[in-house]
Write an enzyme that holds these catalytic residues in place. Structure first.
Site, PDB file in Angstrom:
ATOM      1  N   ASN A   1     -10.294  -2.849   2.760  1.00 45.27           N
ATOM      2  CA  ASN A   1     -10.007  -2.762   1.278  1.00 45.27           C
ATOM      3  C   ASN A   1     -11.117  -2.491   0.545  1.00 45.27           C
ATOM      4  OD1 ASN A   1      -7.122  -3.298   1.208  1.00 45.27           O
ATOM      5  ND2 ASN A   1      -7.477  -5.482   1.157  1.00 45.27           N
TER       6      ASN A   1
ATOM      7  N   HIS B   1       0.865  -1.192   0.036  1.00 48.56           N
ATOM      8  CA  HIS B   1      -0.015   0.128   0.087  1.00 48.56           C
ATOM      9  C   HIS B   1       0.876   1.356  -0.206  1.00 48.56           C
ATOM     10  CE1 HIS B   1      -4.002  -2.033   0.997  1.00 48.56           C
ATOM     11  NE2 HIS B   1      -3.193  -2.846   1.248  1.00 48.56           N
TER      12      HIS B   1
HETATM   13 FE1  HDD Z   1      -2.357  -4.938   5.317  1.00 46.97          FE
HETATM   14  C1  HDD Z   1      -1.175  -1.910   5.334  1.00 46.97           C
HETATM   15  C2  HDD Z   1      -5.587  -3.507   4.358  1.00 46.97           C
HETATM   16  C3  HDD Z   1      -3.903  -8.129   5.598  1.00 46.97           C
HETATM   17  C4  HDD Z   1       0.377  -6.106   6.865  1.00 46.97           C
HETATM   18  N1  HDD Z   1      -3.200  -2.995   4.761  1.00 46.97           N
HETATM   19  C5  HDD Z   1      -2.355  -1.941   4.701  1.00 46.97           C
HETATM   20  C6  HDD Z   1      -3.285  -0.883   4.394  1.00 46.97           C
HETATM   21  C7  HDD Z   1      -4.477  -1.219   4.162  1.00 46.97           C
HETATM   22  C8  HDD Z   1      -4.480  -2.584   4.501  1.00 46.97           C
HETATM   23  C9  HDD Z   1      -5.567  -0.546   3.439  1.00 46.97           C
HETATM   24  C10 HDD Z   1      -2.668   0.678   4.065  1.00 46.97           C
HETATM   25  C11 HDD Z   1      -2.995   1.275   5.216  1.00 46.97           C
HETATM   26  C12 HDD Z   1      -2.539   2.637   5.022  1.00 46.97           C
HETATM   27  O1  HDD Z   1      -3.147   3.506   4.162  1.00 46.97           O
HETATM   28  O2  HDD Z   1      -1.484   3.345   5.626  1.00 46.97           O
HETATM   29  N2  HDD Z   1      -4.282  -5.567   4.824  1.00 46.97           N
HETATM   30  C13 HDD Z   1      -5.600  -4.626   4.605  1.00 46.97           C
HETATM   31  C14 HDD Z   1      -6.802  -5.692   4.699  1.00 46.97           C
HETATM   32  C15 HDD Z   1      -6.157  -7.130   4.841  1.00 46.97           C
HETATM   33  C16 HDD Z   1      -4.675  -7.026   5.035  1.00 46.97           C
HETATM   34  C17 HDD Z   1      -7.970  -5.152   4.275  1.00 46.97           C
HETATM   35  C18 HDD Z   1      -6.792  -8.288   5.093  1.00 46.97           C
HETATM   36  C19 HDD Z   1      -7.947  -8.623   5.343  1.00 46.97           C
HETATM   37  N3  HDD Z   1      -1.912  -6.703   5.900  1.00 46.97           N
HETATM   38  C20 HDD Z   1      -2.718  -8.064   5.935  1.00 46.97           C
HETATM   39  C21 HDD Z   1      -1.976  -9.079   6.608  1.00 46.97           C
HETATM   40  C22 HDD Z   1      -0.774  -8.293   7.193  1.00 46.97           C
HETATM   41  C23 HDD Z   1      -0.805  -6.912   6.617  1.00 46.97           C
HETATM   42  C24 HDD Z   1      -2.525 -10.428   6.850  1.00 46.97           C
HETATM   43  C25 HDD Z   1       0.600  -9.176   7.699  1.00 46.97           C
HETATM   44  C26 HDD Z   1       0.558  -9.966   8.429  1.00 46.97           C
HETATM   45  N4  HDD Z   1      -0.606  -4.023   5.898  1.00 46.97           N
HETATM   46  C27 HDD Z   1       0.356  -4.722   6.426  1.00 46.97           C
HETATM   47  C28 HDD Z   1       1.333  -3.994   6.851  1.00 46.97           C
HETATM   48  C29 HDD Z   1       1.083  -2.428   6.151  1.00 46.97           C
HETATM   49  C30 HDD Z   1      -0.326  -2.742   5.638  1.00 46.97           C
HETATM   50  C31 HDD Z   1       2.676  -4.621   6.443  1.00 46.97           C
HETATM   51  C32 HDD Z   1       2.099  -1.998   5.414  1.00 46.97           C
HETATM   52  C33 HDD Z   1       2.209  -0.437   5.850  1.00 46.97           C
HETATM   53  C34 HDD Z   1       1.324  -0.204   7.149  1.00 46.97           C
HETATM   54  O3  HDD Z   1       0.913  -1.633   7.248  1.00 46.97           O
HETATM   55  O4  HDD Z   1       1.206   0.646   7.828  1.00 46.97           O
HETATM   56  O5  HDD Z   1       1.631  -3.936   8.280  1.00 46.97           O
END
Ligand code: HDD
Length: 698
Positions: A154, A81
């Site tokens: 999402n 993202h």
């Molecule tokens: Fe995630 C970012 C949505 C599963 C680990 N995720 C991130 C963002 C969104 C989502 C909208 C951007 C937030 C922003 O604008 O800063 N992610 C989802 C949704 C998921 C999902 C709807 C499933 C239902 N994500 C998911 C899993 C993991 C992560 C299973 C890790 C085990 N996601 C992350 C992260 C991020 C992220 C690595 C990257 C930047 C951040 O968090 O702040 O932690």
């Protein structure tokens, strides 16, 4: 409570976050240029040297500070993202939700809770294009009286994998490949489809990502979903399952793939610009918050595993109640300080909202807090202005890089007597967060539950709920993506899975790949409903033409009365009209008036508009008929199934563009009569029934 002082409290209103941010805003207007230390600078264009051509001095603190600050401007982009755009706004509930939840911001319809919402793509880097085929993030931070609540969702209601332990594998496979870092912001490559072909739980979300949901027309025109099953907990500690939805009031609309690809080159910022400009023009994006509430006792009866994030609960089974409205009405002041530094954490909840044992969610509860340490340089990121809650913060956390808060208490531990036991604990009645008690027992084991094993029934439900044009788009998308996959056995393995979703899907994709169709094996498991009309964008579209952009093609000699009449009709419905001609400035209308030109043809393209109108005026029509750029504009809009309107006197332009005036979505007539029909046709968004596969693409 041993202190005489009343505990800090806030009564958050729409302006609370803005007021808090105001303390950190800095405006150089009317002020002196200074160093970071506040020292006024008298010269910033030359370094300090001995003689005009001599050596620069180490003593030059201004040079050193300026270059040092520049050298360290970059922070790591989000691991997923990375590309996103955000806006401020507010959320307002329609009715008190106390029956279901004690969350304060869901009780009082007269109150507005400030929010900061960031939309994003998933796979691309920070500078990648907006309109690539991808899932879109829809993350909402509510700054409530009781602390920040982050709903990190999402635009697709399910996820690729069921357990967070698979997330790193999945993301590695989807991102550019490690040896040459290609392709950028695209899943059309071997490693993504290799993973998909080996992990069939991805199949349901693959259907969504390959559908038109993967190429939204605008962030303002897509749904949002909390994905997981959460809990609502009321004052009596009764807990119910809840699934969150965001429903855009402008309807749900998409681009077409050819358009999305061209936009990625012509305007890589298409969605960012659309969001920014809409807010600047007062077209505030609006979404309703919907909830599906499920009694815990009924969960088993549903026949759907609520802890499996690859499953949705069809709206036909559990209706979505719309409980409040989100309005985005202010653009950020500074991209980095706000949009880049905002840190959403799934673990940020308020009393009345709780988690479930969904193993994907459980990993997320760790990941978001953890990733910010690297991205934002240490544990104090919650003190950054955009992240800081409006609710008061008091605890014994201390120190670390970039600490802002100056704690004044001697006791930095709990319990203490030196500070009278403060800060003290809050009971549930005082707003303390109490985890809902739950009886749990079992064997420690690394397994996937039997109820998580059905990977195809909802993929089939989704495919079967689409209209034929939507299915055709999905099939084309799969042909495109798998056509880019170089390894034959990966293509073949994916087809095997498609055959388990739907026979037509497998056959049609196989045809495009020149491969034999594997025998269809319709899903063994049957869900509670065979189709869910709510899953089709086409069946649920609506939203009128408010904020839509309409191009008007003109040249000298245009009939400005016709232009005015149609413009009035469109603008009366909230659409925006842009007059396009060969050059900027003005064109001379048939009646001698000057008509202002908004864009020169060379700087714009049909893909930036929702529809096209060609007014009459003999000389204008004669010019446009011969003008290759104008003809391309009309043909391209036609091929992308957009509404094209021409006044009676301008139908020759349609002929020159080989556009059949009788085709669906082509509107002709006198300018006075044409306006209303034009609006009706534009509101349909696209006219899929006139798709012509044999035309040379514009
Ligand atoms: Fe995630 C970012 C949505 C599963 C680990 N995720 C991130 C963002 C969104 C989502 C909208 C951007 C937030 C922003 O604008 O800063 N992610 C989802 C949704 C998921 C999902 C709807 C499933 C239902 N994500 C998911 C899993 C993991 C992560 C299973 C890790 C085990 N996601 C992350 C992260 C991020 C992220 C690595 C990257 C930047 C951040 O968090 O702040 O932690």
């Amino acid at each position: 409570m041993s202190s005489q002082k009343q505990p800090d409290a806030v009564h958050v209103d729409e302006k609370s976050k803005d007021t808090q941010l105001a303390k950190d805003r800095s405006d150089g207007t009317g002020n002196f240029l200074t160093t970071d230390q506040g020292l006024r600078i008298e010269h910033t264009d030359d370094s300090l040297k001995i003689g005009a051509r001599g050596p620069t001095l180490l003593e030059d603190f201004h040079l050193r500070e300026k270059v040092m600050r520049f050298d360290h401007e970059r922070i790591p982009e989000r691991v997923v993202h990375a590309r996103g755009s955000a806006a401020h706004g507010y959320f307002q509930v329609y009715q008190p939700m106390s029956k279901y939840t004690r969350a304060g911001f869901l009780q009082d319809p007269s109150r507005k809770t400030p929010v900061f919402v960031r939309f994003s793509t998933v796979a691309g880097s920070r500078g990648s294009a907006d309109t690539v085929r991808d899932v879109r993030g829809f993350a909402v931070k509510f700054y409530t009286d009781e602390g920040n609540f982050d709903l990190v969702g999402n635009n697709i209601p399910v996820f690729f994998v069921q357990d967070g332990i698979k997330f790193p594998d999945f993301v590695h496979a989807a991102k550019p490949e490690p040896h040459h870092e290609m392709p950028q912001a695209a899943t059309a490559h071997d490693s993504f489809w290799d993973f998909v072909s080996l992990v069939p739980e991805t199949m349901h979300m693959v259907m969504w990502a390959m559908s038109d949901r993967g190429i939204p027309r605008s962030y303002r025109m897509m749904e949002g979903f909390g994905v997981h099953t959460f809990r609502f907990i009321n004052e009596q500690n009764e807990s119910r399952f809840v699934k969150f939805h965001w429903k855009p009031l402008l309807g749900v609309h998409s681009l077409v793939w050819d358009e999305a690809q061209k936009l990625a080159g012509k305007d890589a910022d298409f969605h960012r610009r659309d969001l920014w400009e809409s807010i600047e023009m007062g077209d505030f994006p609006e979404y309703e918050l919907g909830v599906q509430i499920i009694e815990e006792a009924d969960a088993q009866k549903l026949g759907i595993e609520l802890l499996d994030a690859t499953k949705l609960v069809p709206e036909e089974l559990v209706p979505v109640q719309r409980i409040g409205k989100l309005v985005l009405n202010r653009n950020p002041d500074n991209f980095f300080a706000e949009t880049e530094q905002v840190a959403y954490c799934v673990s940020n909840v308020v009393p009345g909202i709780g988690f479930t044992d969904d193993p994907l969610m459980q990993a997320r509860l760790f990941s978001y807090l953890d990733t910010q340490l690297t991205r934002l340089g240490g544990p104090n990121f919650a003190e950054l202005p955009i992240n800081r809650p409006v609710a008061p913060v008091h605890n014994h956390q201390q120190d670390g890089f970039g600490r802002h808060t100056v704690n004044t208490s001697r006791a930095n531990y709990h319990p203490n007597s030196l500070s009278g036991g403060c800060p003290f604990l809050a009971s549930q009645k005082q707003g303390g967060y109490v985890h809902p008690p739950e009886q749990v027992s079992g064997k420690k084991q690394r397994v996937r539950a039997e109820s998580f094993q059905d990977h195809y029934s909802q993929a089939a439900l989704f495919f079967n709920s689409l209209t034929p044009p939507e299915q055709e788009h999905l099939i084309d998308a799969c042909r495109f993506e798998l056509g880019k996959v170089e390894t034959l056995h990966i293509r073949e393995r994916v087809l095997e899975h498609f055959a388990k979703v739907d026979g037509k899907l497998a056959t049609e994709v196989a045809k495009g790949l020149g491969l034999p169709t594997p025998a269809a094996q319709p899903p063994a498991a049957k869900g509670p409903v065979a189709t869910s009309p709510a899953l089709s964008m086409e069946l649920g579209k609506g939203g009128g033409i408010k904020s839509r952009r309409i191009a008007v093609l003109v040249a000298d000699g245009v009939d400005s009365d016709e232009l005015m009449a149609v413009r009035k009709e469109l603008e009366g419905q909230g659409a925006h009209v842009k007059v396009i001609a060969k050059h900027l400035g003005t064109v001379k209308a048939a009646n001698g008036q000057a008509v202002k030109v908004d864009k020169s043809a060379i700087t714009t393209a049909s893909i930036e508009y929702d529809g096209v109108y060609i007014p009459g005026g003999a000389a204008s029509v004669a010019t446009l008929k011969k003008d290759g750029e104008a003809r391309h504009f009309v043909q391209e809009a036609y091929l992308h199934c957009k509404t094209v309107a021409a006044s009676t006197g301008a139908t020759d332009v349609l002929k020159a563009c080989e556009v059949d005036p009788a085709a669906p979505g082509i509107v002709t007539g006198t300018a006075q009569a044409l306006g209303k029909a034009f609006v009706t046709a534009l509101a349909k968004h696209r006219h899929w029934d006139r798709v012509d596969h044999d035309r040379v693409p514009a």
